[in-house]
Design an enzyme around this catalytic site. Structure first.
Site, PDB file in Angstrom:
ATOM      1  N   SER A 177     -16.540 -24.135 -18.695  1.00  0.00           N
ATOM      2  CA  SER A 177     -15.150 -23.873 -19.042  1.00  0.00           C
ATOM      3  C   SER A 177     -14.776 -24.624 -20.323  1.00  0.00           C
ATOM      4  O   SER A 177     -15.426 -24.444 -21.354  1.00  0.00           O
ATOM      5  CB  SER A 177     -14.244 -24.237 -17.864  1.00  0.00           C
ATOM      6  OG  SER A 177     -12.941 -23.735 -18.033  1.00  0.00           O
TER       7      SER A 177
ATOM      8  N   GLU B 218     -13.126 -12.460 -14.988  1.00  0.00           N
ATOM      9  CA  GLU B 218     -12.369 -13.608 -15.495  1.00  0.00           C
ATOM     10  C   GLU B 218     -11.757 -13.323 -16.853  1.00  0.00           C
ATOM     11  O   GLU B 218     -12.298 -12.570 -17.661  1.00  0.00           O
ATOM     12  CB  GLU B 218     -13.219 -14.869 -15.536  1.00  0.00           C
ATOM     13  CG  GLU B 218     -14.499 -14.826 -16.312  1.00  0.00           C
ATOM     14  CD  GLU B 218     -15.136 -16.217 -16.402  1.00  0.00           C
ATOM     15  OE1 GLU B 218     -14.446 -17.141 -16.884  1.00  0.00           O
ATOM     16  OE2 GLU B 218     -16.292 -16.376 -15.988  1.00  0.00           O
TER      17      GLU B 218
ATOM     18  N   HIS C 278     -14.525 -17.220 -12.547  1.00  0.00           N
ATOM     19  CA  HIS C 278     -14.707 -18.326 -13.489  1.00  0.00           C
ATOM     20  C   HIS C 278     -15.553 -19.445 -12.880  1.00  0.00           C
ATOM     21  O   HIS C 278     -15.298 -19.898 -11.768  1.00  0.00           O
ATOM     22  CB  HIS C 278     -13.322 -18.854 -13.865  1.00  0.00           C
ATOM     23  CG  HIS C 278     -13.313 -19.889 -14.930  1.00  0.00           C
ATOM     24  ND1 HIS C 278     -13.711 -19.638 -16.218  1.00  0.00           N
ATOM     25  CD2 HIS C 278     -12.937 -21.208 -14.895  1.00  0.00           C
ATOM     26  CE1 HIS C 278     -13.578 -20.733 -16.946  1.00  0.00           C
ATOM     27  NE2 HIS C 278     -13.117 -21.704 -16.166  1.00  0.00           N
TER      28      HIS C 278
END
Length: 302
Positions: free
Chosen positions: A144, A238, A268
């Protein structure tokens, strides 16, 4: 692959209450820690240390061969998360690679806005090199925001004249803080975790007065020439799908060896669901194989 597992995970993620009074930063951090923290797996010893002037969690698998090291940068929108919240997933990667792993507790926003995290990533990387680590035996990974930060760290290292590591893996990288990817809109109903407003809020907190198009904040706008072999893993369900796709395309255009994996029906950073989702374990296996394949001394994958 298990359709039932994917559907159950999607339902679980969608069951999280939304709306109401927005939580404070501290409430977000404590809530994330409560929801996401998993201990390092059996066979991985942990201890707290310092790297680049920042607290760091060292994870050493019992099968460590001494043939390489992994530097990990955790996710959390640059605002939440820590090495502890990611100890389970990072420990699984350490065990699968057989690598001594260092997970850095870089400074978070809004207390420390951009480029604080990049400065910390670079400081950690620089210290490893100055301590005698051969860059050919060093690999990076992140998820991320930590995925975007991993790329930004390598860009900053390149600008500082430092050698590149052997390889880098990123899970669902947040690589465009301008939110210009089409999937921010087209995946709005598919993403069970985020809304565009959520992502914008994190971007605002991290950037402060910074430019969202700065390549160190948004590596999709960077010249990636000279970066090491790159593996990008992302879920199809996502908002950040296009961040991963465009990052991989940008790397390929710069003649970087790149592999892009898009997991159908997955959310995600689905790798967090190791032990619960077959695709998560398989993805971690492939990530470990990618990293160790680029080291000069092959380590045994556990």
């Amino acid at each position: 692959m298990s359709r039932q597992q994917r559907e159950a995970l999607d339902a679980l993620l969608r069951s999280v209450p939304r709306g109401g009074t927005p939580p404070t930063i501290e409430e977000q951090r404590s809530g994330f820690a409560a929801a996401m923290s998993r201990p390092a797996p059996e066979g991985v010893a942990t201890r707290r240390t310092v790297l680049g002037g920042r607290p760091t969690l060292e994870l050493v698998p019992e099968n460590a061969s001494g043939g390489g090291q992994l530097l990990y940068l955790h996710g959390g929108g640059y605002v939440i998360g820590s090495p502890e919240t990611h100890a389970g997933m990072v420990g699984e990667l350490a065990l699968r690679t057989g690598l001594r792993t260092l997970s850095v507790d870089y400074r978070l926003a809004p207390e420390h806005p951009f480029p604080g995290a990049v400065d910390d990533g670079l400081a950690a990387y620089r210290e490893l090199l100055e301590a005698g680590t051969d860059p050919r035996e060093l690999v990076l990974a992140g998820d991320s925001a930590g995925g975007g930060l991993s790329i930004a760290t390598l860009l900053a290292a390149r600008e500082a004249g430092l050698p590149q590591p052997a390889a880098v893996v990123v899970f669902s990288p947040w690589a465009d803080l301008t939110l210009s990817g089409e999937s921010i809109r087209t995946k709005a109903s598919a993403d069970p975790i985020f809304t565009a407003a959520d992502i914008q809020a994190y971007a605002d907190l991290y950037l402060g007065a910074g430019d969202p198009a700065d390549p160190l904040a948004s590596p999709v706008f960077a010249d990636l020439t000279g970066l090491p072999p790159l593996l990008v893993q992302v879920g199809a369900n996502e908002l950040l799908l296009d961040d991963a796709v465009r990052l991989a395309a940008r790397a390929g255009a710069a003649d970087v060896e790149v592999t892009l994996e898009i997991g159908a029906g997955l959310p995600h950073v689905y790798q967090h669901q190791h032990g619960r989702l077959d695709e998560a374990d398989a993805a971690l296996d492939r990530a470990a194989e990618f990293l160790t394949a680029h080291l000069p001394v092959r380590t045994t994958v556990g």
